[in-house]
Design a protein around this motif. Structure first.
Motif, short mmCIF file in Angstrom:
data_model
loop_
_atom_site.label_atom_id
_atom_site.label_comp_id
_atom_site.label_asym_id
_atom_site.label_seq_id
_atom_site.Cartn_x
_atom_site.Cartn_y
_atom_site.Cartn_z
N HIS A 25 62.73 -44.67 -16.24
CA HIS A 25 63.71 -44.60 -17.43
C HIS A 25 63.02 -43.69 -18.31
O HIS A 25 61.99 -43.45 -18.50
CB HIS A 25 63.97 -45.98 -18.35
N ALA A 26 63.92 -43.00 -19.28
CA ALA A 26 63.36 -42.11 -20.52
C ALA A 26 64.25 -42.25 -21.52
O ALA A 26 65.32 -42.66 -21.58
CB ALA A 26 63.51 -40.94 -19.94
N ASP A 27 63.47 -42.36 -22.71
CA ASP A 27 64.06 -42.30 -24.05
C ASP A 27 63.61 -40.90 -24.57
O ASP A 27 62.43 -40.35 -24.54
CB ASP A 27 63.55 -43.32 -24.99
N VAL A 28 64.69 -40.16 -24.73
CA VAL A 28 64.60 -38.52 -25.18
C VAL A 28 64.88 -38.53 -26.68
O VAL A 28 66.23 -38.86 -26.86
CB VAL A 28 65.54 -37.68 -24.53
N GLU A 38 58.31 -29.03 -20.04
CA GLU A 38 57.45 -29.91 -20.20
C GLU A 38 57.77 -31.13 -19.58
O GLU A 38 56.93 -31.77 -18.53
CB GLU A 38 56.85 -30.30 -21.59
N PHE A 39 58.83 -31.87 -19.92
CA PHE A 39 59.32 -33.15 -19.24
C PHE A 39 59.54 -32.92 -17.84
O PHE A 39 58.94 -33.91 -16.93
CB PHE A 39 60.68 -33.52 -19.78
N LYS A 40 60.01 -31.89 -17.22
CA LYS A 40 60.00 -31.83 -15.85
C LYS A 40 58.76 -31.51 -15.13
O LYS A 40 58.62 -32.54 -14.11
CB LYS A 40 60.95 -30.51 -15.47
N THR A 58 72.78 -44.50 -12.66
CA THR A 58 73.35 -43.79 -13.86
C THR A 58 74.80 -44.67 -14.12
O THR A 58 75.32 -45.08 -13.20
CB THR A 58 73.59 -42.32 -13.33
N ASP A 59 75.12 -44.36 -15.43
CA ASP A 59 76.22 -45.00 -15.84
C ASP A 59 77.39 -44.08 -16.56
O ASP A 59 78.24 -44.35 -17.41
CB ASP A 59 76.22 -46.32 -16.51
N ASN A 60 77.07 -42.72 -16.73
CA ASN A 60 77.90 -41.87 -17.53
C ASN A 60 77.56 -40.34 -17.01
O ASN A 60 76.35 -40.31 -16.41
CB ASN A 60 77.63 -41.90 -18.86
N PRO A 61 78.60 -39.32 -17.05
CA PRO A 61 78.34 -38.21 -16.54
C PRO A 61 77.10 -37.37 -17.19
O PRO A 61 76.40 -36.65 -16.59
CB PRO A 61 79.54 -37.36 -16.86
N PHE A 66 71.70 -34.80 -16.45
CA PHE A 66 70.24 -35.09 -16.72
C PHE A 66 69.26 -35.07 -15.51
O PHE A 66 68.43 -34.49 -15.40
CB PHE A 66 69.94 -35.99 -17.82
N ILE A 67 69.60 -36.23 -14.75
CA ILE A 67 68.88 -36.57 -13.60
C ILE A 67 68.98 -35.24 -12.59
O ILE A 67 68.07 -35.12 -11.95
CB ILE A 67 68.97 -38.12 -13.27
N LYS A 68 70.18 -34.94 -12.41
CA LYS A 68 70.27 -33.56 -11.28
C LYS A 68 69.53 -32.54 -11.87
O LYS A 68 68.83 -31.96 -10.89
CB LYS A 68 71.80 -33.33 -11.33
N LEU A 69 69.29 -32.34 -13.23
CA LEU A 69 68.42 -31.34 -13.91
C LEU A 69 67.02 -31.38 -13.38
O LEU A 69 66.13 -30.49 -13.03
CB LEU A 69 68.71 -31.36 -15.27
#
Length: 94
Positions: A25-28, A38-40, A58-61, A66-69
Motif C-alpha cells: 500500500h502507499a500514501d502519496v 526515488e519511489f521506484k 486496484t479499484d480505479n484507473p 500508478f502500479i503499472k508505472l
C-alpha cells in the motif's frame, strides 16, 4: 494490519501480510519526477530485501496507471473483502 516500511515526507510505503502473501500500500502526498524516481528505487529495494513478490489490488484507473508505472503485472481478478471484483497485480523486481 499495514506496517510502514518506508516513510518519507512525500510518501509512505506499507506492507500487509495476508493469505500468505505480502500486499503493498502507499500514501502519496506529493509527486514529482524526482519523487517518482526515488519511489521506484525504494519500492524495488524493498522487494529485493524481502525476496518475494509484492501484490496489490486496484479499484480505479488512476491506481492501475500508478502500479503499472512501478512494474506490477496483472494476475487475475479476485473478489475483495468488500465482495467486489478487484484486479490483482504482482510485482517482481528485475
Amino acid at each position: 494490519m499495514k506496517i510502514p516500511v518506508a516513510v518519507q515526507p512525500a510518501y509512505t510505503i506499507y506492507y500487509e501480510h495476508f493469505a500468505g502473501l505480502t500486499w503493498t500500500h502507499a500514501d502519496v502526498h506529493k509527486w514529482t519526477p524526482q519523487i517518482q524516481k526515488e519511489f521506484k528505487q525504494v519500492h524495488g529495494l524493498l522487494q529485493m530485501i524481502l525476496d518475494e513478490p509484492f501484490y496489490c489490488l486496484t479499484d480505479n484507473p488512476k491506481l492501475e496507471k500508478f502500479i503499472k508505472l512501478l512494474g506490477y503485472e496483472y494476475v487475475e481478478t479476485v473478489i475483495g473483502q468488500d465482495g467486489q471484483d478487484r484486479p490483482m497485480w504482482r510485482f517482481i523486481n528485475g
